[in-house]
Design a protein around this motif. Structure first.
Motif, short mmCIF file in Angstrom:
data_model
loop_
_atom_site.label_atom_id
_atom_site.label_comp_id
_atom_site.label_asym_id
_atom_site.label_seq_id
_atom_site.Cartn_x
_atom_site.Cartn_y
_atom_site.Cartn_z
N UNK A 84 -0.11 51.40 36.45
CA UNK A 84 0.82 50.53 37.17
C UNK A 84 2.06 51.26 37.65
N UNK A 85 2.26 52.51 37.25
CA UNK A 85 3.52 53.20 37.51
C UNK A 85 4.67 52.40 36.92
N UNK A 86 4.41 51.69 35.84
CA UNK A 86 5.39 50.74 35.33
C UNK A 86 6.09 51.32 34.11
N UNK A 87 6.86 50.51 33.46
CA UNK A 87 7.54 50.93 32.25
C UNK A 87 8.99 51.26 32.51
N UNK A 88 9.74 51.50 31.43
CA UNK A 88 11.16 51.75 31.61
C UNK A 88 11.37 53.20 31.98
N UNK A 89 12.08 53.45 33.07
CA UNK A 89 12.39 54.82 33.42
C UNK A 89 13.71 55.17 32.76
N UNK A 90 13.64 55.71 31.55
CA UNK A 90 14.79 56.16 30.77
C UNK A 90 15.79 55.03 30.49
N UNK A 91 15.36 53.80 30.65
CA UNK A 91 16.16 52.67 30.21
C UNK A 91 17.38 52.35 31.06
N UNK A 92 17.56 53.01 32.22
CA UNK A 92 18.72 52.67 33.03
C UNK A 92 18.33 51.66 34.11
N UNK A 93 19.26 51.42 35.04
CA UNK A 93 18.99 50.36 36.00
C UNK A 93 18.44 50.88 37.33
N UNK A 94 17.86 52.07 37.32
CA UNK A 94 17.13 52.53 38.50
C UNK A 94 15.75 51.92 38.46
N UNK A 117 5.73 58.18 52.57
CA UNK A 117 6.93 57.94 53.36
C UNK A 117 7.67 56.70 52.89
N UNK A 118 6.92 55.61 52.74
CA UNK A 118 7.58 54.36 52.34
C UNK A 118 8.10 54.47 50.91
N UNK A 119 7.30 55.14 50.05
CA UNK A 119 7.74 55.29 48.66
C UNK A 119 9.01 56.12 48.57
N UNK A 120 9.10 57.19 49.39
CA UNK A 120 10.31 58.01 49.30
C UNK A 120 11.52 57.21 49.73
N UNK A 121 11.38 56.36 50.77
CA UNK A 121 12.49 55.50 51.15
C UNK A 121 12.88 54.55 50.05
N UNK A 122 11.86 53.93 49.41
CA UNK A 122 12.13 52.99 48.33
C UNK A 122 12.86 53.65 47.17
N UNK A 123 12.37 54.85 46.79
CA UNK A 123 12.99 55.56 45.67
C UNK A 123 14.42 55.93 45.99
N UNK A 124 14.63 56.40 47.23
CA UNK A 124 15.98 56.80 47.62
C UNK A 124 16.93 55.61 47.56
N UNK A 125 16.49 54.46 48.07
CA UNK A 125 17.37 53.29 48.05
C UNK A 125 17.63 52.85 46.62
N UNK A 126 16.57 52.92 45.77
CA UNK A 126 16.77 52.51 44.37
C UNK A 126 17.74 53.44 43.67
N UNK A 127 17.68 54.75 43.99
CA UNK A 127 18.62 55.68 43.37
C UNK A 127 20.04 55.39 43.81
N UNK A 128 20.22 55.10 45.10
CA UNK A 128 21.56 54.82 45.60
C UNK A 128 22.11 53.57 44.92
#
Lengths: 84, 248
Positions: B5-15, B188-199
């Protein structure tokens, strides 16, 4: 993976992810060359600007693929954690 | 489950850009998850269905001189038909509906990140079927418009047809098409999503108003370009597979 602890494996995965996104160099150079020739072509023939731009963008998007593969590898290493 | 699922907590922060499971059920002894991608996909499909139904009603009572909404629809339809005609020429008549539908679906999926959804195309389970549909269309049309002998000659192409050494390489090239098509759109779409989530996740103290610029780039510009590229490549591959026979 019994021999190594998780922190070590995750650290190595992070280094690997950093190395994987070096793949971005290639598409950067390639897209720059494509954009340069696109600008050249528009300078020679300003009437065909629309066609030139769409062809250039199509080629650039295809050239981008290899860099995106590197990005995918980095994502897999960091978030799917295949080795832990 | 995490790996799938690519799921789970990513280091427990709010990204947060992961796909979350909503509930699971058993199907033939396998655990199957309904995820946020399904929900976003359902929302996209519902909105598009409403749009198409309203558009159909508008065209049923179309007036000679278009006004308002009819104008908008005619611009869309003319743009899509023109794109197919320009790329495929005479052969494209039968593909107008499919390519137009594909374009509208992928475009709306990509820009749905603006509406707060996680774009459905940032899930490989959505883009791989699109690639496989393209693959099937390519080969069905190849067999429809060419004889088996021509296809065999084409598959052994740099060498003469009685020496099929290049056949496996050409076959690998054929099977790489759907994978590279779908991975390109997905990444492409995933990189945009990740970038926005990081910001939004890491800079949430200072992320006011200026991320709109990033949204304009990642969601609208990149999404539109990738939609165009996907449709363009699909059309090019199909028209290459049909060849130069003027039967369509």
């Amino acid at each position: 993976m019994g021999e190594f602890n998780d922190a070590f494996i995750f650290g190595c995965s992070a280094i690997g992810a950093g190395l994987a996104v070096i793949a971005g160099i290639g598409p950067g150079v390639g897209q720059g060359i494509a954009a340069g020739y696109g600008a050249n072509a528009v300078g020679r023939n300003p009437g065909a600007k629309g066609d030139i731009t769409s062809t250039m963008l199509l080629g650039q998007a295809v050239a981008e693929t290899t860099g995106l593969y590197g990005l995918l590898i980095a994502m897999l290493l960091l978030f799917v954690k295949p080795f832990t | 489950m995490q790996g799938i699922l690519l799921a789970g907590d990513s280091a427990g922060n709010n990204v947060d850009f992961m796909i979350h499971g909503i509930f699971s059920y058993q199907l033939f002894g396998q655990q199957v998850w309904i995820t946020t991608s399904h929900v976003c996909l359902l929302i996209v499909v519902c909105v598009l269905t409403i749009f198409f139904i309203v558009g159909g009603q508008v065209f049923k009572h179309a007036s000679e001189i278009p006004t308002g909404f009819q104008n908008f629809l005619e611009i869309i339809v003319e743009f899509l038909d023109g794109m197919v005609d320009k790329t495929m020429g005479k052969k494209g008549k039968g593909f107008r509906n499919y390519i137009g539908m594909l374009f509208i679906f992928i475009l709306f999926s990509n820009i749905s990140g603006l509406l707060g959804l996680r774009p459905p195309t940032a899930d490989y389970g959505v883009t791989l079927p699109l690639g496989i549909i393209t693959f099937i269309l390519i080969h069905v049309n190849e067999f429809r418009f060419n004889s088996v002998k021509d296809i065999w000659v084409d598959k052994c192409s740099p060498l003469p047809p009685w020496l099929p050494i290049w056949l496996p390489i050409n076959l690998i090239g054929d099977f790489a098409v759907p994978i590279s098509l779908s991975l390109r759109l997905f990444a492409n779409v995933l990189s945009g999503t990740v970038m926005m989530a990081l910001v939004y996740g890491l800079l949430n103290k200072v992320a006011y108003a200026w991320p709109a610029v990033l949204h304009a780039y990642f969601d609208i510009f990149s999404g539109a370009i990738q939609t165009y590229v996907f449709c363009m490549l699909t059309m090019t591959y199909i028209s290459n597979a049909i060849g130069n026979k003027e039967e369509a």
